[in-house]
Design a protein around this motif. Structure first.
Motif, PDB file in Angstrom:
ATOM      1  N   SER A   1      -6.983 -11.813   0.852  1.00 34.32           N
ATOM      2  CA  SER A   1      -6.310 -12.174  -0.392  1.00 34.32           C
ATOM      3  C   SER A   1      -4.835 -11.799  -0.300  1.00 34.32           C
ATOM      4  O   SER A   1      -4.418 -11.016   0.556  1.00 34.32           O
ATOM      5  N   ALA A   2      -4.020 -12.366  -1.186  1.00 31.37           N
ATOM      6  CA  ALA A   2      -2.578 -12.084  -1.222  1.00 31.37           C
ATOM      7  C   ALA A   2      -2.333 -10.983  -2.249  1.00 31.37           C
ATOM      8  O   ALA A   2      -2.258 -11.245  -3.444  1.00 31.37           O
ATOM      9  N   PHE A   3      -2.216  -9.744  -1.779  1.00 27.23           N
ATOM     10  CA  PHE A   3      -2.107  -8.619  -2.703  1.00 27.23           C
ATOM     11  C   PHE A   3      -1.209  -7.553  -2.100  1.00 27.23           C
ATOM     12  O   PHE A   3      -0.763  -7.637  -0.950  1.00 27.23           O
ATOM     13  N   LYS A   4      -0.956  -6.531  -2.897  1.00 29.79           N
ATOM     14  CA  LYS A   4      -0.262  -5.353  -2.404  1.00 29.79           C
ATOM     15  C   LYS A   4      -0.978  -4.120  -2.956  1.00 29.79           C
ATOM     16  O   LYS A   4      -1.579  -4.165  -4.036  1.00 29.79           O
ATOM     17  N   ILE A   5      -0.912  -3.027  -2.204  1.00 30.24           N
ATOM     18  CA  ILE A   5      -1.559  -1.786  -2.608  1.00 30.24           C
ATOM     19  C   ILE A   5      -0.609  -0.623  -2.352  1.00 30.24           C
ATOM     20  O   ILE A   5       0.364  -0.751  -1.609  1.00 30.24           O
ATOM     21  N   ARG A   6      -0.919   0.508  -2.957  1.00 30.67           N
ATOM     22  CA  ARG A   6      -0.179   1.732  -2.693  1.00 30.67           C
ATOM     23  C   ARG A   6      -1.047   2.918  -3.102  1.00 30.67           C
ATOM     24  O   ARG A   6      -2.063   2.764  -3.788  1.00 30.67           O
ATOM     25  N   ASN A   7      -0.637   4.099  -2.661  1.00 31.06           N
ATOM     26  CA  ASN A   7      -1.295   5.350  -3.040  1.00 31.06           C
ATOM     27  C   ASN A   7      -2.811   5.311  -2.813  1.00 31.06           C
ATOM     28  O   ASN A   7      -3.599   5.545  -3.732  1.00 31.06           O
ATOM     29  N   VAL A   8      -3.192   5.026  -1.592  1.00 28.98           N
ATOM     30  CA  VAL A   8      -4.610   5.065  -1.224  1.00 28.98           C
ATOM     31  C   VAL A   8      -5.006   6.528  -1.011  1.00 28.98           C
ATOM     32  O   VAL A   8      -4.358   7.260  -0.257  1.00 28.98           O
ATOM     33  N   LYS A   9      -6.079   6.945  -1.681  1.00 26.82           N
ATOM     34  CA  LYS A   9      -6.528   8.331  -1.584  1.00 26.82           C
ATOM     35  C   LYS A   9      -8.024   8.377  -1.334  1.00 26.82           C
ATOM     36  O   LYS A   9      -8.779   7.529  -1.822  1.00 26.82           O
ATOM     37  N   LEU A  10      -8.439   9.389  -0.595  1.00 23.90           N
ATOM     38  CA  LEU A  10      -9.850   9.711  -0.426  1.00 23.90           C
ATOM     39  C   LEU A  10     -10.066  11.120  -0.953  1.00 23.90           C
ATOM     40  O   LEU A  10      -9.430  12.074  -0.478  1.00 23.90           O
ATOM     41  N   ASN A  11     -10.960  11.251  -1.934  1.00 22.82           N
ATOM     42  CA  ASN A  11     -11.255  12.534  -2.560  1.00 22.82           C
ATOM     43  C   ASN A  11     -12.695  12.938  -2.255  1.00 22.82           C
ATOM     44  O   ASN A  11     -13.604  12.092  -2.260  1.00 22.82           O
ATOM     45  N   THR A  12     -12.886  14.201  -2.009  1.00 21.19           N
ATOM     46  CA  THR A  12     -14.236  14.759  -1.962  1.00 21.19           C
ATOM     47  C   THR A  12     -14.312  15.796  -3.070  1.00 21.19           C
ATOM     48  O   THR A  12     -13.525  16.746  -3.091  1.00 21.19           O
ATOM     49  N   GLY A  13     -15.226  15.605  -3.990  1.00 24.19           N
ATOM     50  CA  GLY A  13     -15.221  16.420  -5.199  1.00 24.19           C
ATOM     51  C   GLY A  13     -13.936  16.135  -5.958  1.00 24.19           C
ATOM     52  O   GLY A  13     -13.606  14.989  -6.229  1.00 24.19           O
ATOM     53  N   ASN A  14     -13.218  17.180  -6.264  1.00 24.03           N
ATOM     54  CA  ASN A  14     -11.923  17.001  -6.921  1.00 24.03           C
ATOM     55  C   ASN A  14     -10.769  17.325  -5.984  1.00 24.03           C
ATOM     56  O   ASN A  14      -9.660  17.602  -6.422  1.00 24.03           O
ATOM     57  N   HIS A  15     -11.023  17.273  -4.707  1.00 24.35           N
ATOM     58  CA  HIS A  15     -10.029  17.637  -3.703  1.00 24.35           C
ATOM     59  C   HIS A  15      -9.555  16.389  -2.966  1.00 24.35           C
ATOM     60  O   HIS A  15     -10.370  15.578  -2.505  1.00 24.35           O
ATOM     61  N   ILE A  16      -8.261  16.222  -2.847  1.00 23.45           N
ATOM     62  CA  ILE A  16      -7.706  15.086  -2.110  1.00 23.45           C
ATOM     63  C   ILE A  16      -7.788  15.389  -0.618  1.00 23.45           C
ATOM     64  O   ILE A  16      -7.101  16.296  -0.117  1.00 23.45           O
ATOM     65  N   ARG A  17      -8.618  14.650   0.111  1.00 30.02           N
ATOM     66  CA  ARG A  17      -8.733  14.825   1.560  1.00 30.02           C
ATOM     67  C   ARG A  17      -7.625  14.086   2.296  1.00 30.02           C
ATOM     68  O   ARG A  17      -7.054  14.610   3.256  1.00 30.02           O
ATOM     69  N   PHE A  18      -7.358  12.847   1.854  1.00 29.46           N
ATOM     70  CA  PHE A  18      -6.350  12.024   2.521  1.00 29.46           C
ATOM     71  C   PHE A  18      -5.534  11.275   1.469  1.00 29.46           C
ATOM     72  O   PHE A  18      -6.052  10.921   0.406  1.00 29.46           O
ATOM     73  N   HIS A  19      -4.277  11.039   1.797  1.00 27.20           N
ATOM     74  CA  HIS A  19      -3.404  10.279   0.902  1.00 27.20           C
ATOM     75  C   HIS A  19      -2.429   9.465   1.736  1.00 27.20           C
ATOM     76  O   HIS A  19      -1.628  10.017   2.500  1.00 27.20           O
ATOM     77  N   TRP A  20      -2.496   8.138   1.583  1.00 25.52           N
ATOM     78  CA  TRP A  20      -1.565   7.220   2.232  1.00 25.52           C
ATOM     79  C   TRP A  20      -0.677   6.614   1.140  1.00 25.52           C
ATOM     80  O   TRP A  20      -1.099   5.675   0.440  1.00 25.52           O
ATOM     81  N   PRO A  21       0.544   7.107   0.924  1.00 18.85           N
ATOM     82  CA  PRO A  21       1.384   6.546  -0.150  1.00 18.85           C
ATOM     83  C   PRO A  21       1.761   5.089   0.088  1.00 18.85           C
ATOM     84  O   PRO A  21       1.961   4.337  -0.851  1.00 18.85           O
ATOM     85  N   LEU A  22       1.884   4.695   1.372  1.00 25.47           N
ATOM     86  CA  LEU A  22       2.339   3.344   1.741  1.00 25.47           C
ATOM     87  C   LEU A  22       3.751   3.106   1.206  1.00 25.47           C
ATOM     88  O   LEU A  22       4.045   2.075   0.609  1.00 25.47           O
ATOM     89  N   ASP A  23       4.620   4.065   1.451  1.00 24.20           N
ATOM     90  CA  ASP A  23       6.001   3.986   0.980  1.00 24.20           C
ATOM     91  C   ASP A  23       6.978   3.673   2.110  1.00 24.20           C
ATOM     92  O   ASP A  23       8.181   3.834   1.951  1.00 24.20           O
ATOM     93  N   GLU A  24       6.447   3.238   3.259  1.00 24.42           N
ATOM     94  CA  GLU A  24       7.320   2.942   4.386  1.00 24.42           C
ATOM     95  C   GLU A  24       8.178   1.704   4.129  1.00 24.42           C
ATOM     96  O   GLU A  24       7.847   0.855   3.289  1.00 24.42           O
ATOM     97  N   ALA A  25       9.252   1.597   4.887  1.00 22.06           N
ATOM     98  CA  ALA A  25      10.107   0.416   4.820  1.00 22.06           C
ATOM     99  C   ALA A  25       9.994  -0.431   6.077  1.00 22.06           C
ATOM    100  O   ALA A  25      10.406  -1.584   6.088  1.00 22.06           O
ATOM    101  N   LYS A  26       9.447   0.143   7.143  1.00 22.31           N
ATOM    102  CA  LYS A  26       9.287  -0.607   8.386  1.00 22.31           C
ATOM    103  C   LYS A  26       8.240   0.073   9.248  1.00 22.31           C
ATOM    104  O   LYS A  26       7.790   1.188   8.952  1.00 22.31           O
TER     105      LYS A  26
END
Length: 871
Positions: free
Chosen positions: A187-212
């Motif tokens: 699909s033609a979309f955009k995303i940002r701030n992808v997070k993986l949480n276990t319980g209430n703890h953020i395990r991973f965070h990809w902001p996707l704030d790059e420019a290149k």
């Protein structure tokens, strides 16, 4: 003190810059976009969160991200993500707009589990889907044996889904090349701030704030993702994208159709249409004879009767031709080529008198300030006698009009007061307003330009809602020039240059550049052209696009149209809603007893509080009850009684009308006088026209307010005001005012409430009204003073979490606050987060150097070496 004042001034300038482009779109301008069906399969986008590996948690987990569709694309059918479990079971979010398996469901978003559609499907309204960020949360609940999908807070469940502790997962957005799970439909979309949480703890965070680049930085564990064929939204808002070109034989000209959002290029034997969607070119050959395009001709589209016109003017002959789309020919077709008097004219249509206006130009060694009018009804030309400000003869000026064409704005140009080319020709930087009804010019201001002089491309884009404009500028003193985007105000002489430069060959009257706005795709479109002096040579066109709101690239930052969306501030927004109850308790104990260090046992409950709060999205309100709400801090958000954000139902003018009455009502129960309202919102209209506009928009405002409870538009006191029942509707600015009114006697609970309010971001982020500037300044100063006073009462090493929270609260309003940076670095260092402390310092130092031309006075080691010293 002097440096502090200078810093505040720079901050306010930066705030205004970030608020630019409200008409274009007030979304934050970072994220990862996905090439879809408009690209061949090999050029479509994928994001692999765990390249060459997988994710394992052993217990329940949640994946969350923000999603928005890219407007004006060819097709939206395809995958959003695929989660592959143990290499043999898939969980796919797809968008199916081609067919619906379940005929009873019209929902396009569907969650697929294995080979079947699950019970989970949903729909998002087009305005929300294309022009807002949407919060998506997918929860794998091992204990309850179910999958839960939350969309903007609305929950959907699929029961009877079992999981095993040893499960591993591959997570891929867009197309997938995973064995046994390949997919080329994206699909033609955009995303940002992808997070993986276990319980209430953020395990991973990809902001996707790059420019290149092809690496998606992960900020918690350093587990970077891999991207193929990325479309980084950060660069799409800052770097002009080349959209191809066109070669046309002989003399030609171009214009823009704002209704269908097509560029038209008129040649002697062909009319080209370049679509706003994908810049696809379509050629239509003329029937019969060729169109005799005169050398200084111009083409203009009339949005009021939907016709395409070509005109030519000189001191004797004036010609207007119209394109007959059915007959595929121009009528009439002039058969002569007289001497040229008017190159590079500005022109526009006015709806009220059905007329074409042609202003200025250059020819025969003379600059022009003539205003011609062509009446479509009588098919006659006239030369207007204008009054008011003396509009000096010129060419290379930019022109833009209000929606109905009753008012034209012209800025800049090159000419002389007498019109004679040899008598002190120079650059002009005046912004002038021309009123069609009174035929009167009025000067608004002169731009103050330092450095190299510049002139303007032929057209500019007005944004009446923010009283700003965009225009292209370039040097007319060299052939190898370049176009730069200027963002200016319609009311005051301030401007900024945004984005990168576009190559532009300036060959005087044979070079042209124009700027347009594509509303559907939210793009600025630049058209450049160099025309031949010989009719047998080709005209060369190039097309460029830039997503709105335009902005400058900033290294290692996540920055949107407003201050609250910078990299530091985005992180801060999440942290600012943490620790509220427990921090208040700890601070109360601190002041009721003698100061003492916080022991390890005290820290443990604090981390639990952090876990509860950290997954909330800072760009959206944290609803604690079912009341309707109006949130003015951060992005403007208006929640109705059903819990829906209805800001999209406000037109730009109704939104400004609502804000001005609301703010005046909250700051003073008297509201705003009718005269002041006219002065603020309709300063350029006649009294009757302004009153009519006010009445019409007040009626629209009443209709929208019916969806809220506890707020009503009133004129009982002869002033316009909003009657508000604060027990029924929550308004964060009112809560802010109540706290600030007793700023000298604030308790710990007050401070926590204030932080919670401002955690969403700066005041009405992304909105820049001239009447709002002082209020924004006052709020920034008030909040900074309160937070600094509390920051100076504690030691970073004793209360590091609270120190970080207060520092981040200050960063919302002042990203260059030295005290906040020093305190935050020391607090992070005390927590053992040495790399984060250094990263905070380096980011600050880089920004500091941008503003002041030198690095910060203290190095990192000096800041953290004296943690036990008294601040």
């Amino acid at each position: 003190m002097d440096r502090y004042v200078v810093r505040i001034i720079f901050l306010l300038i930066w705030l205004c810059a970030q608020a630019s482009g409200q008409k274009c779109l007030a979304q934050e301008s970072y994220g990862l976009g996905f090439n879809s069906h408009e690209a061949i399969t090999d050029q479509r986008t994928s994001l692999d969160l765990f390249p060459n590996s997988s994710f394992r948690t052993g217990k329940s987990f949640e994946m969350s991200f923000e999603l928005s569709f890219l407007p004006n694309k060819v097709d939206y059918f395809g995958y959003i993500f695929r989660i592959i479990e143990n290499g043999n079971r898939n969980f796919d979010l797809v968008y199916n707009n081609r067919d619906v398996a379940d005929k009873n469901s019209r929902n396009h978003f569907k969650l697929v589990i294995g080979d079947i559609y699950s019970n989970i499907d949903f729909e998002v309204t087009p305005n929300q889907l294309f022009y807002q960020w949407n919060r998506i949360q997918l929860r794998f609940d091992y204990e309850r044996k179910e999958v839960t999908l939350l969309v903007n807070g609305h929950s959907f469940r699929q029961p009877n889904t079992t999981f095993k502790p040893e499960n591993t997962y591959r997570i891929i957005f867009g197309i997938s090349k995973e064995p046994q799970f390949k997919a080329s439909d994206c699909s033609a979309f955009k995303i940002r701030n992808v997070k993986l949480n276990t319980g209430n703890h953020i395990r991973f965070h990809w902001p996707l704030d790059e420019a290149k680049g092809t690496i998606a930085r992960e900020t918690v564990e350093g587990s970077d993702g891999a991207v193929a064929n990325p479309v980084w939204m950060e660069s799409e808002h800052a770097i002009w994208r080349s959209e191809g070109g066109l070669h046309v034989k002989g003399v030609s000209t171009a214009t823009f159709n704002p209704i269908d959002e097509n560029i038209y290029v008129v040649g002697k034997d062909t009319l080209w249409s370049i679509a706003g969607r994908g810049f696809v070119q379509t050629a239509t050959g003329y029937e019969g004879q060729e169109f005799n395009l005169l050398p200084s001709n111009e083409t203009i589209y009339n949005p009021f009767n939907h016709k395409l016109y070509n005109y030519y003017v000189d001191h004797i002959n004036k010609k207007l031709s119209v394109f007959d789309s059915a007959a595929k020919e121009w009528q009439p077709n002039p058969a002569f080529q007289p001497a040229i008097d008017y190159w590079q004219t500005n022109s526009f249509f006015c709806k009220s008198d059905s007329s074409l206006y042609v202003v200025g130009g250059y020819g025969r060694m003379t600059y022009k300030n003539t205003v011609f009018r062509y009446d479509l009804a009588s098919a006659g030309w006239e030369t207007l006698k204008t009054t008011g400000y003396y509009f000096c003869p010129r060419y290379l000026a930019a022109c833009g009009t209000t929606d109905q064409g009753n008012t034209a704005y012209l800025i800049g140009g090159y000419g002389s007061r007498t019109g004679e080319q040899m008598l002190n020709a120079r650059n002009y930087y005046d912004l002038v307003r021309f009123d069609v009804r009174t035929r009167k010019f009025k000067k608004i201001y002169d731009l103050k330009v330092d450095g190299e002089d510049f002139v303007f491309a032929n057209t500019m884009v007005l944004d009446e809602s923010t009283r700003t404009f965009y225009a292209l500028v370039f040097s007319n003193q060299k052939f190898n020039s370049e176009l730069k985007l200027l963002h200016g105000s319609l009311d005051k002489p301030s401007y900024e240059i945004i984005g990168n430069a576009i190559p532009f060959s300036f060959h005087d009257t044979h070079s042209f550049a124009k700027l347009y706005f594509n509303k559907t795709s939210r793009q600025l479109v630049a058209v450049t052209m160099i025309r031949p002096m010989d009719h047998d040579q080709d005209s060369y066109y190039h097309f460029y696009s830039l997503l709105c709101p335009p902005r400058n690239l900033r290294p290692a930052k996540i920055t949107g149209p407003s201050l609250d969306s910078s990299g530091i501030l985005l992180w801060a927004g999440g942290a600012l809603s943490l620790f509220v109850i427990l921090i208040a308790f700890l601070r109360a104990r601190k002041y009721l007893a003698s100061p003492q260090k916080v022991e390890a046992g005290d820290n443990q409950p604090l981390k639990e509080a952090e876990k509860v709060q950290v997954e909330e999205l800072p760009a959206q309100p944290i609803l604690q009850d079912n009341r309707p709400a109006v949130y003015l801090f951060g992005s403007l958000t208006i929640i109705n009684k059903d819990g829906e954000d209805i800001i999209g139902q406000f037109t730009s003018l109704v939104r400004e009308l609502f804000l001005v009455i609301l703010i005046y009502s909250l700051k003073s129960s008297r509201g705003i006088t009718p005269e002041k309202l006219l002065e603020l919102l309709w300063p350029d209209k006649s009294e009757d026209s302004a009153r009519n506009n006010r009445a019409a928009n007040l009626s629209k405002l009443r209709a929208v307010l019916h969806q809220l409870q506890g707020i009503k538009l009133s004129k009982d006191t002869l002033n316009w005001r909003l009657e508000i029942d604060h027990d029924v509707i929550r308004i964060d600015f009112w809560e802010y005012l109540q706290i600030i009114s007793r700023r000298r006697n604030l308790n710990d609970v007050d401070i926590q409430k204030l932080i919670d309010i401002t955690s969403r971001g700066g005041f009405i982020a992304g909105v820049d009204y001239h009447w709002l500037e002082q209020t924004k300044t006052d709020i920034a100063n008030e909040a900074i003073d309160v937070y600094l006073a509390n920051l100076n009462r504690i030691k970073p090493e004793e209360q590091p979490e609270l120190t970080i929270k207060l520092a981040n609260a200050i960063f919302v309003f002042d990203i260059l606050n030295e005290d906040a940076m020093i305190a935050k670095c020391r607090a992070l260092y005390a927590l053992g987060k040495h790399s984060l402390a250094r990263s905070t310092y380096e980011t600050f130092n880089k920004e500091f150097k941008e503003w002041y031309g030198e690095g910060f006075k203290s190095d990192f080691n000096a800041i953290v070496s004296s943690l036990t010293s008294t601040r």
